[in-house]
Design an enzyme around this catalytic site. Structure first.
Site, PDB file in Angstrom:
ATOM      1  N   LYS A   1      24.410 -45.764  18.395  1.00  0.00           N
ATOM      2  CA  LYS A   1      25.363 -46.351  17.691  1.00  0.00           C
ATOM      3  C   LYS A   1      26.359 -45.530  16.820  1.00  0.00           C
ATOM      4  O   LYS A   1      25.522 -44.826  15.925  1.00  0.00           O
ATOM      5  CB  LYS A   1      24.920 -47.609  17.095  1.00  0.00           C
ATOM      6  CG  LYS A   1      25.573 -48.883  17.108  1.00  0.00           C
ATOM      7  CD  LYS A   1      25.049 -49.759  16.152  1.00  0.00           C
ATOM      8  CE  LYS A   1      25.989 -51.332  16.443  1.00  0.00           C
ATOM      9  NZ  LYS A   1      24.990 -52.172  15.699  1.00  0.00           N
TER      10      LYS A   1
ATOM     11  N   ARG B   1      23.927 -65.250   3.369  1.00  0.00           N
ATOM     12  CA  ARG B   1      25.127 -65.802   3.002  1.00  0.00           C
ATOM     13  C   ARG B   1      25.442 -67.060   3.456  1.00  0.00           C
ATOM     14  O   ARG B   1      26.115 -67.959   2.658  1.00  0.00           O
ATOM     15  CB  ARG B   1      26.296 -64.663   3.615  1.00  0.00           C
ATOM     16  CG  ARG B   1      26.390 -63.406   2.553  1.00  0.00           C
ATOM     17  CD  ARG B   1      27.157 -62.620   3.578  1.00  0.00           C
ATOM     18  NE  ARG B   1      26.625 -62.254   4.894  1.00  0.00           N
ATOM     19  CZ  ARG B   1      27.241 -61.529   5.640  1.00  0.00           C
ATOM     20  NH1 ARG B   1      28.197 -61.255   5.503  1.00  0.00           N
ATOM     21  NH2 ARG B   1      26.633 -61.460   7.104  1.00  0.00           N
TER      22      ARG B   1
ATOM     23  N   HIS C   1      25.619 -56.277  -1.248  1.00  0.00           N
ATOM     24  CA  HIS C   1      24.325 -55.571  -1.259  1.00  0.00           C
ATOM     25  C   HIS C   1      23.780 -55.048  -2.318  1.00  0.00           C
ATOM     26  O   HIS C   1      22.579 -55.271  -2.871  1.00  0.00           O
ATOM     27  CB  HIS C   1      24.628 -54.200  -0.328  1.00  0.00           C
ATOM     28  CG  HIS C   1      24.816 -54.565   1.162  1.00  0.00           C
ATOM     29  ND1 HIS C   1      25.808 -53.830   1.916  1.00  0.00           N
ATOM     30  CD2 HIS C   1      24.606 -55.650   2.088  1.00  0.00           C
ATOM     31  CE1 HIS C   1      25.880 -54.272   3.104  1.00  0.00           C
ATOM     32  NE2 HIS C   1      25.034 -55.197   3.066  1.00  0.00           N
TER      33      HIS C   1
ATOM     34  N   SER D   1      30.435 -55.821   6.021  1.00  0.00           N
ATOM     35  CA  SER D   1      30.767 -54.454   6.095  1.00  0.00           C
ATOM     36  C   SER D   1      31.698 -54.435   7.298  1.00  0.00           C
ATOM     37  O   SER D   1      32.809 -53.735   7.305  1.00  0.00           O
ATOM     38  CB  SER D   1      29.406 -53.952   6.611  1.00  0.00           C
ATOM     39  OG  SER D   1      28.479 -53.819   5.641  1.00  0.00           O
TER      40      SER D   1
END
Lengths: 151, 151, 151, 151, 151, 151
Positions: A43, A92, A19, A130
């Site tokens: 969440k 990615r 990031h 992550s």
């Protein structure tokens, strides 16, 4: 030349070296970059929101053109509220691409002037996610090598 | 704020509505855009180089920040010779993505400061390719609907 | 335990750092590795076959379990003639995967006992392709950084 | 209920077990199927056109609803000339899908009423390609196992 | 020649014909294979862990070089604790490939000496997934055709 | 000519313009189309089942060959109970393709006579997903542009 302002949205749970690499590279393109942490109240985060905001601020403390904010709701609405006409996303691999392609079309529908700009993730950093970092951290292993700050 | 200059490289045989859409959108990001027609002397073009340059110039005649040039050699060298630190590429699908990913890494190797910026092709235009247009044109069918100019 | 012998087939025009990385890693798996240069008489090579064989031999001069040979015809036939029941292939991305998947099924059909073993290319080396190196070399730029030997 | 007529287009150099499998399955959907061999005069075939037409006719000799024809020009024009509103295509993998997606959009553009219908290739047959069969046949190996007829 | 020991990790809920096919093929490569059932205490299994271990042991009862163990924690840590320098993974399609690519890089980071070796799933078995089997079993349909043992 | 009957299965939470486009196009192929809403009692719907059935019926009120039904259990069982030998699926991108490929093989296993027929989603509609619409609707934004009826 008008000010070029961009949002870099994500859940950043946690914010990784991948990031920060995208943000630093995007500074060549944009005059202001807002790192927007999408905060979905239903969440549960693994890393606490305010802790993560503080860590990201630390990374960019010498780059006043970078700021960090949490937001609720749709990314396109957040961008519009910030008067930022660009979204930055890192790609990615092809799975990322298909997902981002769909999201980019939707965001453009929600706000016609919004343009999503893609940079390809540095290959050295492409396997850092992550999710992976949370998995490793859960088992008490050191993850600081994947992060632009120390936990 | 320094001038942001980008190259939009391709063989453009021919330049399509998909290409012009990417250039027009990239004007929100860049102060100058150079459309660079890679000219490989060993490869025979279907549409003549000078004819195509004239057609592209016609499309952008009201946008002085857009120019068109042919170049030989490596794209990274052309970008460096133009002092343009950005390459613009459109992504249509995952096959494009994998190809562009490889090329972007190579270009960065050839010139460290070169950043490739990707925009996703408008879905309506994603099925328009130069190859397809040549195939249709070969059989004397009208292809002007795929082009930002009239042949 | 029987001797485990593998073929690493390719056109190796040229043999790259990505290729040598796969061979060195495969030595942990196999007792003997034969680098097989498929030699298609109707296709003109950019780097001469004997020159490339000599360069590869130089790379593995301290690894007697690695040898280099040219072959004509089908890879499965070459493997069988060498009594090597394994093919080694590097995977860089999903385009590679689909191509290799098809080839692996065909090779198994041609020789039932032939097993293809895949290693994933080091991400740092994944953008290095023989095609790219030839393109750069053609324009008289240095490509030695992509090779496990000096040209 | 009107007659449902479809084209199954390809170069069929050669026509494989994968191709015949798609045609036989498509007979549950269509009343007439025309196998259309696209004949590009500038491309040299490996298997002669009339030989291949005869072989395909042999495969479907008990299925009068299947016919075989060569055609020049665009597939969409051939379909329209045959008054066939459907194209049948087999999908083997994601590379096929992206290619066919582009072609299907173009064909719809060329003839608005043309619909492309996809069947997924039987997994057992998905690694059989005409290119592969030519490669094997070139080296005098038996390829009859891949074909719905004997060469 | 040192002993070559590999881990075949997974949740195996249940262990399928696709899994047993990979293990049997990997015996040509490795001297010992440990089937490692990752046991995440927070995730409820559909098939009980000990029941599945017994079923897998039954499949390999004549292959003493294959063993089965449950483990908690990271796969790389389990491999290191077993002194097994290889991970075996089956690839079914490109979605698998991208996922496995990421995991393989992470595992190598966690233990530098760990190499992931990929075999491509037999095409006949590629559509068999544990998820699918659970879905079918839930509705009281027979799934024994997908398994190397009887439930 | 026998009656050709097809199931268009999905959760349709909600039914979108992309879905209705596939149904309307499939009417050229099939004599009867049953829109089957898979109803998994353990999963909570966002839009109520009976409300959605009513909305879909409204869309096709002038097309008596289209009907709507909820079903529990496996899609292949539902198709067989309806004596419908075809499943219709729309493909948006390669991720869809790989998922559908697996499901199609499984369905064929569960009922040998079941054939899955794929149409490619109109590019203009490919970025519309039910998930996306729920996300937007949650934040009280208008989603009627994505639907073939008014909420």
């Amino acid at each position: 030349m008008s000010i070029k302002k961009a949002i870099f949205p994500g859940s950043f749970d946690p914010f990784t070296l991948g990031h920060s690499n995208i943000v630093f590279r995007s500074l060549a393109l944009f005059d202001e970059v807002v790192i927007g942490i999408g905060n979905n109240s239903s969440k549960v985060r693994y890393f606490e929101l305010n802790y993560m905001i503080a860590k990201i601020q630390e990374v960019f403390k010498n780059h006043p053109q970078v700021s960090v904010m949490a937001f609720e709701g749709l990314t396109a609405d957040f961008a519009q509220s910030q008067n930022a006409k660009f979204l930055i996303r890192g790609l990615r691999n092809t799975t990322d691409f298909e997902y981002e392609n769909t999201i980019a079309q939707a965001n453009k529908y929600l706000w016609k002037e919004l343009e999503t700009v893609f940079l390809i993730t540095d290959p050295l950093l492409a396997s850092i996610s992550s999710t992976l970092i949370r998995d490793i951290h859960k088992y008490k292993k050191d993850v600081n090598n994947f992060l632009p700050y120390q936990l």
